[in-house]
Design a protein around this motif. Structure first.
Motif, PDB file in Angstrom:
ATOM      1  N   GLN A 203       0.907  -0.984   0.081  1.00 56.85           N
ATOM      2  CA  GLN A 203       0.125  -0.368  -0.043  1.00 56.85           C
ATOM      3  C   GLN A 203       0.608   1.374   0.389  1.00 56.85           C
ATOM      4  O   GLN A 203       0.807   1.838  -0.521  1.00 56.85           O
ATOM      5  CB  GLN A 203      -0.937   0.295   0.889  1.00 56.85           C
ATOM      6  CG  GLN A 203      -2.036  -0.885   1.321  1.00 56.85           C
ATOM      7  CD  GLN A 203      -2.579  -0.883   2.009  1.00 56.85           C
ATOM      8  OE1 GLN A 203      -2.088  -1.455   3.442  1.00 56.85           O
ATOM      9  NE2 GLN A 203      -3.798  -1.898   2.005  1.00 56.85           N
TER      10      GLN A 203
ATOM     11  N   ARG B 191       0.658   4.365  -2.769  1.00 55.32           N
ATOM     12  CA  ARG B 191       0.086   5.426  -2.642  1.00 55.32           C
ATOM     13  C   ARG B 191       0.983   5.902  -3.678  1.00 55.32           C
ATOM     14  O   ARG B 191       0.431   7.208  -3.869  1.00 55.32           O
ATOM     15  CB  ARG B 191      -0.599   5.518  -1.605  1.00 55.32           C
ATOM     16  CG  ARG B 191      -1.610   4.351  -1.235  1.00 55.32           C
ATOM     17  CD  ARG B 191      -2.114   3.743  -0.017  1.00 55.32           C
ATOM     18  NE  ARG B 191      -3.326   2.743   0.501  1.00 55.32           N
ATOM     19  CZ  ARG B 191      -3.695   2.602   1.529  1.00 55.32           C
ATOM     20  NH1 ARG B 191      -3.149   2.817   2.333  1.00 55.32           N
ATOM     21  NH2 ARG B 191      -4.468   1.746   1.587  1.00 55.32           N
TER      22      ARG B 191
ATOM     23  N   ASP C 236      -4.011   1.954  -5.861  1.00 55.13           N
ATOM     24  CA  ASP C 236      -3.629   1.679  -4.459  1.00 55.13           C
ATOM     25  C   ASP C 236      -4.308  -0.147  -4.628  1.00 55.13           C
ATOM     26  O   ASP C 236      -4.402  -0.040  -5.851  1.00 55.13           O
ATOM     27  CB  ASP C 236      -5.163   2.115  -3.880  1.00 55.13           C
ATOM     28  CG  ASP C 236      -5.083   1.737  -2.681  1.00 55.13           C
ATOM     29  OD1 ASP C 236      -4.134   1.556  -2.157  1.00 55.13           O
ATOM     30  OD2 ASP C 236      -6.172   2.416  -1.843  1.00 55.13           O
TER      31      ASP C 236
ATOM     32  N   ASP D 242      -8.056  -5.244   1.075  1.00 53.28           N
ATOM     33  CA  ASP D 242      -7.353  -4.187   2.118  1.00 53.28           C
ATOM     34  C   ASP D 242      -8.669  -4.854   3.028  1.00 53.28           C
ATOM     35  O   ASP D 242      -9.239  -5.184   3.479  1.00 53.28           O
ATOM     36  CB  ASP D 242      -7.721  -2.727   2.181  1.00 53.28           C
ATOM     37  CG  ASP D 242      -7.216  -2.050   3.498  1.00 53.28           C
ATOM     38  OD1 ASP D 242      -6.125  -2.849   4.446  1.00 53.28           O
ATOM     39  OD2 ASP D 242      -7.305  -0.977   3.920  1.00 53.28           O
TER      40      ASP D 242
ATOM     41  N   ARG E 109      -2.852  -5.807   7.699  1.00 52.26           N
ATOM     42  CA  ARG E 109      -2.309  -6.117   6.533  1.00 52.26           C
ATOM     43  C   ARG E 109      -0.464  -5.654   6.882  1.00 52.26           C
ATOM     44  O   ARG E 109      -0.186  -5.519   5.656  1.00 52.26           O
ATOM     45  CB  ARG E 109      -3.102  -4.306   6.687  1.00 52.26           C
ATOM     46  CG  ARG E 109      -2.801  -3.024   7.447  1.00 52.26           C
ATOM     47  CD  ARG E 109      -3.062  -2.059   6.554  1.00 52.26           C
ATOM     48  NE  ARG E 109      -4.923  -2.202   6.533  1.00 52.26           N
ATOM     49  CZ  ARG E 109      -5.614  -2.007   7.469  1.00 52.26           C
ATOM     50  NH1 ARG E 109      -5.283  -1.376   8.322  1.00 52.26           N
ATOM     51  NH2 ARG E 109      -7.181  -1.876   7.533  1.00 52.26           N
TER      52      ARG E 109
END
Lengths: 450, 450
Positions: free
Chosen positions: B114, B118, B123, B127, B131
């Protein structure tokens, strides 16, 4: 054998008359021909299972035929096989509105599915020109693509469940339509795209998408493939409503205009063009215009939201096939490369093709977001094999696929090693051996019989 | 054997000290324990292949461990296996911006992925709470789900390519990221969700989604499951920006409020609640409000677009796990049923559970759009087996899945026959035999060794 098949499907659905059988023995292009010992038209899964069980006992191969609109010879029988037609597997169950799903027989045509689900405010995520003949069984068996893959994915992404008959005559039925179900191997995705070699699809549980009636289409002129890619990246990330991004070039446009009499879309001529379509519940014209305004790649653009205007802009792209066919019999290839290699591939294709056949005249168009090029080569029929070989090798050298949409069938089997490593082919063979040890299902398609 | 493993990964990455090995031999809940002969930590695919080849020669099983956050005992070694840790397979290649794809090592955590993507405006479509520990290899091997499946699908839909080592030590590498590639069986989907039993995943090519920063969250009160489904159907079809639709009930809310001190969300109490989240490039608050106004199912609702307000509304749902755990050790089940059976299933669950264990106190919550219920049962640890059996049989009777998200692992193997027919299990066995005839990969997970 005949007695068992008659018992399985009923006397009227076992066709043995040579002239009748012959009508099932070639594909619609006439390019592929085979021999079937008979045609059976089972009415349901149980009848399919009875046919397969009889075939397995006698060790006779079975080939399946749906709409017979494939382009790689995958639905043509070989070796005196039983030709199993899905023509009577046409049940359309009611649309399940709460989940947006439907169960249909493998012999239902894409057009019949569309009519059925649109009446309930839903649509199917895959669409293409052969919709009146192509069947859902064929779409799933070949993992059909089309112009809306950008938004909805290929047919595989629409398949939530399958009922199928395996090579031993056993039935697997998985039609619950659960979007989350982690109880073992993804046998549904395995059957999807297996081109009739792992099982006979009889019923399908399909994911539907909302029917979107508000649409806007843009025809955009750009300088080159790099600019087209830059534009698509911009609009794809800004427009969840983007549904299609189709690419063509100046030479294709000239052919289309000569054939159709369409006027020039812009005051000036440009090297490359894109058709973009957005669809939503609200009119997407403004957001499409805004996204186009935000890209420096746009040299000129025209946008239409009314049906006639949208149809006109699409014509520049959609008339390609007809216009090319009217100029001669093309060698038709369907390939894909990673987007990072697309510009280089498009630049290299003409020289690669004319090196294989000096008279050749290549016309390219395709589905930009997937790097999917339809390579049509005019004036090259005498060197079709050499042109095919040269193009597929170029594609492979760029990390591409020798068959983006059409499948492997019999036509591309010899080139499979360009897209799949020996280890991957060995893995596929192991799966095939595990599920069809006698090699009864669609022999010679996808993998050779070795 | 030890010599070959040392040669494969280097002396420092072959761990044999009993206390060190022990730290790999149980899962994080402590519920599953096994025995490993050693731990190896290969640095790349070639080292993994060397380990597997050595294991294959010696016919020693190999179990793979990523973040070890699974809930079904799938990453715990058995039978003196070699425990292969993916901890060093942490390469993060640059984000390929033009296609929105990235290639990462199987040992990369979801949180690291992530952060990586990002930074480029992208993205990842899946999720969930674990994580920081869960690895991409584990996500793919278990086809992880989570709260955004409604919009982006499960992990399977994010996988565009896999590099893996098969049971014979051969490497298959398919990292080109072509969204359209119809050249044979979908071996990628087959490996996805196979829980380490068909191959060892080493590198993954992943589809990314645009990073969407404008968000709106609604907490909605409804009368019952039927009303919740009606509401979701309305908003799902109207809001392409809809990302999550989470369901919980009055008893769960009471537990959460007791634990967290959160105030009542509405002046009145209601039987059931939904958390809806929309995300886009533009603020989706107005469209969310409009969609809610268009549904008769809404009894009361509150909407927040600012980060604090959104977090507060999510708390009512997200604090469920912690609040349940603080009230006791729950029996935790993760099931799904078709949406048409959801209301009936929710209604039947309490009596089914208390019939198996009179003291039991069931709390339900879940991902509404997929009919995915997390069934947590307090005061039932002494009857865990009976409660599990009763719930899974009820789910199966409603056409559901005994494992929506978590997988089968060792924990649910005995119940696999409730969700998969004997023919389907035979099909899975045939695939397993074809690819791992000696049964070396994660034996006892998913399928028994028979």
């Amino acid at each position: 054998m005949a007695e068992e098949l008659r018992a399985a499907v009923g006397a009227t659905q076992l066709l043995t008359d040579a002239s009748v059988v012959a009508s099932f023995e070639s594909d619609w292009t006439g390019r592929f021909r085979g021999r079937a010992r008979c045609v059976v038209r089972p009415a349901d899964t149980a009848e399919v299972a009875a046919v397969m069980a009889a075939a397995a006992r006698a060790k006779v191969p079975v080939c399946v035929q749906g709409g017979n609109t494939g382009l790689v010879g995958g639905s043509v029988p070989v070796g005196g096989a039983i030709l199993l037609s899905t023509a009577r597997l046409t049940a359309l169950e009611p649309v399940e509105v709460v989940s947006g799903q439907v169960t249909v027989g493998a012999g239902v045509t894409l057009a019949a599915l569309q009519r059925h689900v649109r009446a309930e405010g839903y649509d199917f995520g895959v669409d293409f020109a052969a919709r009146d003949s192509a069947t859902l069984g064929g779409l799933v068996a070949t993992n059909a693509g089309g112009e809306r893959v950008l938004r909805y994915g290929t047919t595989r992404a629409q398949v939530l469940g399958i009922e199928a008959v395996l090579a031993d005559g056993s039935i697997i039925s998985r039609l619950g339509g659960l979007p989350k179900d982690n109880t073992g191997y993804d046998t549904m995705s395995l059957l999807t795209g297996s081109e009739g070699t792992l099982g006979i699809l009889t019923r399908l549980r399909l994911r539907l998408v909302p029917l979107l009636t508000e649409r806007a289409v843009a025809l955009v002129a750009v300088d080159d493939v790099a600019a087209a890619l830059s534009l698509v990246r911009t609009v794809r990330n800004r427009l969840p409503s983007l549904e299609a991004a189709e690419l063509f070039f100046a030479d294709g446009l000239a052919l289309v205009r000569a054939r159709t009499g369409l006027s020039a879309p812009f005051a000036e001529a440009y090297p490359a063009y894109l058709v973009l379509e957005c669809a939503g519940r609200a009119d997407p014209t403004d957001e499409l215009l805004e996204a186009l305004a935000g890209s420096e790649a746009v040299r000129d653009a025209t946008v239409a939201a009314d049906p006639r205007g949208r149809h006109l802009l699409w014509s520049y792209r959609e008339a390609h096939t007809e216009s090319i066919n009217s100029a001669g019999v093309p060698v038709k290839l369907d390939v894909a490369v990673p987007l990072t290699a697309l510009a280089e591939t498009v630049a290299a294709l003409p020289a690669t093709i004319t090196a294989a056949c000096p008279t050749a005249r290549p016309i390219l168009f395709g589905h930009l977001n997937e790097g999917n090029l339809h390579v049509n080569v005019l004036n090259a029929t005498s060197e079709a094999e050499a042109v095919t070989d040269a193009v597929l090798r170029l594609i492979a050298a760029h990390g591409g696929s020798i068959s983006a949409e059409h499948g492997v069938g019999r036509a591309k089997r010899a080139w499979l090693g360009l897209s799949r490593s020996p280890q991957e082919i060995a893995m596929m063979r192991a799966v095939k051996r595990g599920l069809d040890p006698e090699g009864l299902l669609n022999p010679g398609v996808l993998l050779d019989s070795a």
